[in-house]
Design a protein around this motif. Structure first.
Motif, short mmCIF file in Angstrom:
data_model
loop_
_atom_site.label_atom_id
_atom_site.label_comp_id
_atom_site.label_asym_id
_atom_site.label_seq_id
_atom_site.Cartn_x
_atom_site.Cartn_y
_atom_site.Cartn_z
N VAL A 10 0.85 -1.19 0.00
CA VAL A 10 0.00 0.00 0.00
C VAL A 10 0.89 1.24 0.00
O VAL A 10 1.97 1.25 0.61
CB VAL A 10 -0.94 0.03 1.23
N ASN A 11 0.44 2.25 -0.71
CA ASN A 11 1.14 3.54 -0.70
C ASN A 11 0.45 4.44 0.31
O ASN A 11 -0.56 5.09 0.01
CB ASN A 11 1.10 4.17 -2.10
N GLY A 12 0.99 4.48 1.51
CA GLY A 12 0.38 5.24 2.59
C GLY A 12 0.52 6.74 2.46
O GLY A 12 -0.07 7.49 3.25
N SER A 13 1.28 7.21 1.46
CA SER A 13 1.41 8.65 1.25
C SER A 13 0.42 9.18 0.21
O SER A 13 0.37 10.38 -0.04
CB SER A 13 2.84 8.99 0.83
N GLN A 68 -4.01 2.46 -6.91
CA GLN A 68 -2.57 2.59 -6.66
C GLN A 68 -1.72 1.70 -7.58
O GLN A 68 -2.06 0.55 -7.85
CB GLN A 68 -2.27 2.26 -5.20
N VAL A 69 -0.61 2.29 -8.00
CA VAL A 69 0.41 1.60 -8.80
C VAL A 69 1.76 2.22 -8.42
O VAL A 69 1.89 3.44 -8.44
CB VAL A 69 0.20 1.79 -10.31
N PRO A 70 2.75 1.41 -8.05
CA PRO A 70 4.09 1.99 -7.81
C PRO A 70 4.56 2.73 -9.06
O PRO A 70 4.50 2.17 -10.17
CB PRO A 70 4.95 0.76 -7.52
N LEU A 82 -0.30 -6.40 -11.54
CA LEU A 82 -0.89 -5.65 -10.43
C LEU A 82 -2.36 -6.04 -10.32
O LEU A 82 -3.10 -6.03 -11.31
CB LEU A 82 -0.75 -4.16 -10.70
N VAL A 83 -2.79 -6.39 -9.11
CA VAL A 83 -4.17 -6.79 -8.86
C VAL A 83 -4.74 -5.86 -7.79
O VAL A 83 -4.10 -5.65 -6.75
CB VAL A 83 -4.25 -8.25 -8.38
N HIS A 84 -5.92 -5.30 -8.05
CA HIS A 84 -6.53 -4.41 -7.07
C HIS A 84 -7.53 -5.16 -6.20
O HIS A 84 -8.07 -6.20 -6.60
CB HIS A 84 -7.20 -3.23 -7.78
N HIS A 85 -7.74 -4.63 -5.00
CA HIS A 85 -8.59 -5.30 -4.03
C HIS A 85 -9.95 -5.69 -4.58
O HIS A 85 -10.46 -6.78 -4.30
CB HIS A 85 -8.79 -4.41 -2.79
#
Length: 298
Positions: A10-13, A68-70, A82-85
């Motif tokens: 997760v990207n918490g920012s 979100q994606v890095p 990449l798989v989303h929730h």
């Protein structure tokens, strides 16, 4: 064995994510920065370590919140997805900010192989690794046990835990996705309550503890419990704290003698010591200087 690798991240920012999370939070613990921040881009280095030291997997899946994606991730690489929730978790449980909920649906990832190595983003490989560290003599190696014991009451996030056992709890594990699903089917009501928790709770079912219990209880012929004495030969659990001298000593030792795999667990509180942050970043850059094939080039 053919196996995939699964990361949760997760990207918490991400300010939109933070806004949504804070709107659902009820207590200070719900927004604990240690559970959400990505100050070191640890998954980037974890992928570098995976490719460098254990490059026998089929494919990597990263499970995260939409959208979100890095920003450094190369989605054109066919070996990563990449798989989303919302692709694996029913809408009634979303949004969720609870790792216990997310992990309870890992087996639902589309296309996931029967066997997969589950990784948190703070797990890294430090030396060449053999499959036998995770699957040996046709048996799954089962961590999260001191001396082979199987205690039914140790299946929760923190409830009834007398002491913290991070030293045996925070490492990659090889999982059979059908057995993972079976484990949750053992406790349907507890599973339902866990999945209804927006944030982690001590009474949630804890995925790796539940899986350990199920394997040692119901799949003994395919399970090899790893004693702490053996685990310590290949794994190290380390808490990142604001004590500069202790952190410097740890990373100096790691430069000379790195285990097969290790965990850098964030315990830096609300205000990370800048000097500690600096030596962590320097260590990661020096240990894993070569970008992985999963990173955008240039």
């Amino acid at each position: 064995m053919n196996f995939d690798v699964v990361y949760t991240w997760v990207n918490g920012s991400d300010q939109e994510y933070v806004k949504t999370r804070d709107a659902h939070a009820n207590i200070k613990k719900d927004t604990n920065p240690e559970r959400f921040r990505d100050a070191f881009q640890m998954i980037r280095y974890s992928l570098r370590s995976l490719e460098k030291y254990f490059n026998i997997f089929n494919k990597v899946y990263i499970l995260t919140a939409r959208p979100q994606v890095p920003d450094w991730l190369d989605l054109n690489n066919e070996r990563i997805e990449l798989v989303h929730h919302d692709q694996v978790i029913p809408d009634r449980y979303l949004p969720t900010f609870n790792s216990n909920v997310i992990e309870s649906f890992l087996h639902k990832i589309p296309g996931l192989s029967t066997n997969f190595l589950y990784m948190n983003d703070d797990f890294l490989f430090g030396a060449p690794v053999s499959l036998q560290s995770f699957y040996k003599d046709d048996k799954y190696r089962i961590f999260n046990t001191l001396f082979g014991e199987n205690l039914r009451w140790r299946i929760y996030d923190g409830y009834q835990d007398l002491i913290g056992l991070g030293i045996i709890e925070h490492q990659p594990i090889m999982i059979n996705k059908h057995y993972w699903e079976e484990a949750y089917a053992l406790f349907p009501e507890k599973t339902k309550k866990t999945r209804q928790s927006k944030f982690r709770d001590d009474r949630n079912l804890c995925a790796y503890k539940l899986y350990r219990y199920h394997m040692l209880e119901n799949h003994t012929g395919e399970s090899d419990p790893v004693w702490i004495t053996e685990l310590n030969k290949i794994f190290r659990f380390h808490k990142l704290t604001n004590n500069f001298s202790k952190q410097q000593a740890f990373f100096d030792e790691m430069k000379k003698n790195s285990p097969e795999f290790y965990c850098l667990n964030d315990d830096l509180r609300d205000k990370p010591n800048p000097k500690v942050v600096k030596i962590i970043k320097e260590f990661l850059d020096q240990k894993y200087p070569k970008p992985s094939s999963f990173e955008k080039q240039g």
